[in-house]
Design a protein around this motif. Structure first.
Motif, mmCIF file in Angstrom:
data_model
loop_
_atom_site.group_PDB
_atom_site.id
_atom_site.type_symbol
_atom_site.label_atom_id
_atom_site.label_comp_id
_atom_site.label_asym_id
_atom_site.label_seq_id
_atom_site.Cartn_x
_atom_site.Cartn_y
_atom_site.Cartn_z
ATOM 1 N N ASN A 115 31.967 31.841 43.883
ATOM 2 C CA ASN A 115 30.564 32.140 43.556
ATOM 3 C C ASN A 115 30.427 32.772 42.175
ATOM 4 O O ASN A 115 29.622 33.683 41.975
ATOM 5 C CB ASN A 115 29.970 33.070 44.614
ATOM 6 N N GLN A 116 31.208 32.270 41.227
ATOM 7 C CA GLN A 116 31.132 32.805 39.860
ATOM 8 C C GLN A 116 29.768 32.499 39.229
ATOM 9 O O GLN A 116 29.168 31.468 39.547
ATOM 10 C CB GLN A 116 32.237 32.162 39.007
ATOM 11 N N PRO A 117 29.286 33.427 38.348
ATOM 12 C CA PRO A 117 29.861 34.730 37.979
ATOM 13 C C PRO A 117 29.635 35.742 39.089
ATOM 14 O O PRO A 117 28.578 35.775 39.715
ATOM 15 C CB PRO A 117 29.084 35.106 36.725
ATOM 16 N N SER A 118 30.618 36.590 39.324
ATOM 17 C CA SER A 118 30.553 37.486 40.478
ATOM 18 C C SER A 118 31.302 38.786 40.185
ATOM 19 O O SER A 118 31.959 38.932 39.154
ATOM 20 C CB SER A 118 31.148 36.799 41.707
ATOM 21 N N ILE A 119 31.191 39.697 41.143
ATOM 22 C CA ILE A 119 31.892 40.976 41.061
ATOM 23 C C ILE A 119 32.564 41.255 42.400
ATOM 24 O O ILE A 119 31.976 41.039 43.461
ATOM 25 C CB ILE A 119 30.927 42.135 40.725
ATOM 26 N N VAL A 120 33.787 41.746 42.333
ATOM 27 C CA VAL A 120 34.488 42.264 43.510
ATOM 28 C C VAL A 120 34.424 43.787 43.437
ATOM 29 O O VAL A 120 34.756 44.383 42.410
ATOM 30 C CB VAL A 120 35.956 41.800 43.554
ATOM 31 N N LEU A 177 44.182 39.787 41.307
ATOM 32 C CA LEU A 177 43.736 40.006 39.935
ATOM 33 C C LEU A 177 44.361 38.987 38.987
ATOM 34 O O LEU A 177 43.702 38.480 38.063
ATOM 35 C CB LEU A 177 44.085 41.428 39.489
ATOM 36 N N GLU A 178 45.622 38.688 39.234
ATOM 37 C CA GLU A 178 46.300 37.687 38.401
ATOM 38 C C GLU A 178 45.659 36.308 38.596
ATOM 39 O O GLU A 178 45.477 35.546 37.647
ATOM 40 C CB GLU A 178 47.790 37.628 38.764
ATOM 41 N N ASP A 179 45.264 36.008 39.834
ATOM 42 C CA ASP A 179 44.638 34.719 40.117
ATOM 43 C C ASP A 179 43.261 34.586 39.461
ATOM 44 O O ASP A 179 42.778 33.472 39.228
ATOM 45 C CB ASP A 179 44.489 34.523 41.638
ATOM 46 N N MET A 180 42.617 35.717 39.183
ATOM 47 C CA MET A 180 41.272 35.695 38.596
ATOM 48 C C MET A 180 41.284 35.553 37.071
ATOM 49 O O MET A 180 40.225 35.489 36.449
ATOM 50 C CB MET A 180 40.512 36.984 38.969
ATOM 51 N N LYS A 181 42.459 35.505 36.465
ATOM 52 C CA LYS A 181 42.533 35.323 35.014
ATOM 53 C C LYS A 181 41.850 34.021 34.612
ATOM 54 O O LYS A 181 42.050 32.976 35.233
ATOM 55 C CB LYS A 181 43.995 35.281 34.559
ATOM 56 N N GLY A 182 41.010 34.108 33.583
ATOM 57 C CA GLY A 182 40.308 32.935 33.101
ATOM 58 C C GLY A 182 39.075 32.592 33.903
ATOM 59 O O GLY A 182 38.376 31.614 33.584
ATOM 60 N N LYS A 183 38.794 33.364 34.935
ATOM 61 C CA LYS A 183 37.615 33.112 35.780
ATOM 62 C C LYS A 183 36.570 34.190 35.526
ATOM 63 O O LYS A 183 36.883 35.295 35.108
ATOM 64 C CB LYS A 183 38.009 33.059 37.250
ATOM 65 N N ASP A 184 35.317 33.877 35.816
ATOM 66 C CA ASP A 184 34.225 34.812 35.547
ATOM 67 C C ASP A 184 34.015 35.727 36.754
ATOM 68 O O ASP A 184 32.958 35.742 37.385
ATOM 69 C CB ASP A 184 32.939 34.043 35.219
ATOM 70 N N VAL A 185 35.066 36.481 37.050
ATOM 71 C CA VAL A 185 35.048 37.442 38.164
ATOM 72 C C VAL A 185 35.452 38.802 37.622
ATOM 73 O O VAL A 185 36.536 38.957 37.055
ATOM 74 C CB VAL A 185 36.014 37.028 39.290
ATOM 75 N N PHE A 186 34.567 39.782 37.777
ATOM 76 C CA PHE A 186 34.854 41.152 37.341
ATOM 77 C C PHE A 186 35.130 41.996 38.572
ATOM 78 O O PHE A 186 34.471 41.846 39.606
ATOM 79 C CB PHE A 186 33.665 41.729 36.570
ATOM 80 N N THR A 187 36.120 42.889 38.485
ATOM 81 C CA THR A 187 36.483 43.748 39.609
ATOM 82 C C THR A 187 36.235 45.200 39.246
ATOM 83 O O THR A 187 36.696 45.683 38.215
ATOM 84 C CB THR A 187 37.962 43.571 39.993
#
Length: 420
Positions: free
Chosen positions: A92-97, A126-136
């Motif tokens: 569901n990008q862009p998103s936040i965890v 976190l490593e899997d989210m590299k390059g994706k529009d997901v902020f934690t």
């Protein structure tokens, strides 16, 4: 970003959060500069300071869909929940965890142990989210319960420590909590903040409400200064008050608490509130302004002397050991140990560089640290006794006033000691 204005104070922290929001909401502007988007943020600090509120405000201002994760199930099922949370965010990008109370994810974890499965899963996600529009964004009370590998750059390297509010901000915070309350003329936000100096936002809110309960029970139409003081003592001690029927015991409590106040005043320090009432196992209360943030040797020494002044005063007056000084001694000992071990107060041989690694401290080093702490405390205690003895007349005045009134605030102490 008007939502941030609803958070009182914390201007530097809010500015950092606004920058992150701007980066998330205006990716093109930053991409044109060749800037990589921030990936994660950790907000940490003691409970009740507003970390979750800041995280939720950041989430709301970002306009992104949020997927929250908080420890609410057994370990095996919880690791599955962590993976599921990140997977939903990715879809569901862009998103936040949002990882709330992340330090609680792996119970009984020590910083040197980076193999807890919950933290390993977060690291992998976190490593899997590299390059994706997901902020934690995550919150934690104690970052020493989080492995260092998770706190490095590229993961939670971006951190904000959220402190308790400054006195100026505390006045504004209390004023907001008092907005819809009916208060007497003697209860002002300035007074309430002064009595509660160094406390968290949650504490301030709780005390204001507790004061209202006292007023309501007494069938009064307004909340008074006295209600607030009783509430502050109740919330601070987490115990119910009880009358001290033994006259000598009450007098001794008054001298003990007065000792803290007199030493603080003579050294240019302050105390917020004194009480001669017994709360649970605590015989009397002295709420101090200091938060053990040592900025100089003089400040360190003052905190220790003020801590030991209750013991010194009771023993000077009664000539017997003061068995009510246990907590004061622990406080002075912990602070002194930290200064010996981390600031080389007694030389570099006492420093333990690997506190957070798996090696255990050598027994010899522990003994040297203990000897240094004992030496310093003994030296400071002698000076404390001399200070109180020299100013016995002031001690008597404050102790007598405390006995008569049962509680004193800093303005009362100043007036009794004739301090401008």
């Amino acid at each position: 970003m008007k939502k941030f204005e609803e958070i009182i104070g914390y201007e530097e922290e809010k500015e950092e959060l606004r920058r992150l929001c701007d980066a998330m909401n205006n990716r093109e502007k930053y991409s044109a500069l060749g800037v990589d988007m921030p990936r994660a943020l950790l907000l940490y600090g003691e409970p009740g300071v507003g970390k979750t509120l800041m995280a939720e405000t950041l989430i709301e201002e970002s306009g992104r869909i949020c997927f929250s994760c908080k420890k609410d199930r057994a370990d095996g099922a919880f690791t599955d929940k962590i993976r599921e949370t990140f997977k939903n965010a990715e879809e569901n990008q862009p998103s936040i965890v949002f990882l709330d109370d992340m330090d609680k994810f792996a119970q009984d974890n020590l910083r040197e142990d980076s193999n807890k499965e919950e933290f390993a899963v977060i690291q992998s996600c976190l490593e899997d989210m590299k390059g994706k529009d997901v902020f934690t964004v995550a919150t934690a009370n104690d970052i020493f319960n989080i492995p260092r590998s998770l706190l490095r750059e590229g993961r939670f390297g971006r951190q904000i420590k959220v402190e308790t509010p400054s006195r100026e901000d505390a006045v504004k915070i209390v004023a907001r909590f008092l907005t819809n309350k009916k208060t007497a003329e003697d209860l002002t936000a300035e007074f309430a903040a002064e009595v509660s100096a160094g406390r968290s936002c949650a504490y301030l809110e709780n005390v204001v409400n507790e004061a209202g309960l006292y007023a309501g029970y007494e069938n009064r139409s307004t909340i008074s200064r006295k209600d607030f003081i009783f509430a502050a003592l109740r919330v601070s001690t987490q115990c119910l008050p009880s009358e001290t029927t033994n006259e000598k015991e009450k007098r001794k409590i008054c001298y003990h608490e007065a000792g803290h106040a007199v030493a603080a005043a003579l050294l240019g320090e302050k105390v917020a509130l004194l009480s001669a009432k017994r709360y649970g196992d605590v015989g009397g209360v002295c709420c101090s302004f200091d938060d053990e943030e040592v900025l100089s040797f003089e400040k360190f020494k003052n905190i220790v002397v003020v801590s030991l002044a209750g013991k010194a005063s009771a023993e000077i007056v009664y000539g017997v050991p003061d068995f009510g000084a246990g907590w004061d001694i622990k406080k002075a000992s912990r602070l002194t140990e930290r200064c010996v071990e981390e600031l080389a107060l007694k030389g570099f041989s006492r420093i333990y560089w690997k506190r957070y690694y798996s090696e255990k401290q050598p027994i010899g080093r522990i003994d040297r640290i203990a000897d240094s702490v004992s030496e310093i405390l003994s030296e400071f205690y002698e000076e404390t006794v001399a200070l109180i003895t020299k100013n016995r007349n002031l001690l008597d005045k404050v102790a007598d006033a405390l006995y008569e009134r049962e509680f004193l605030v800093w303005d009362d102490v100043r007036a009794i000691m004739n301090i401008a």
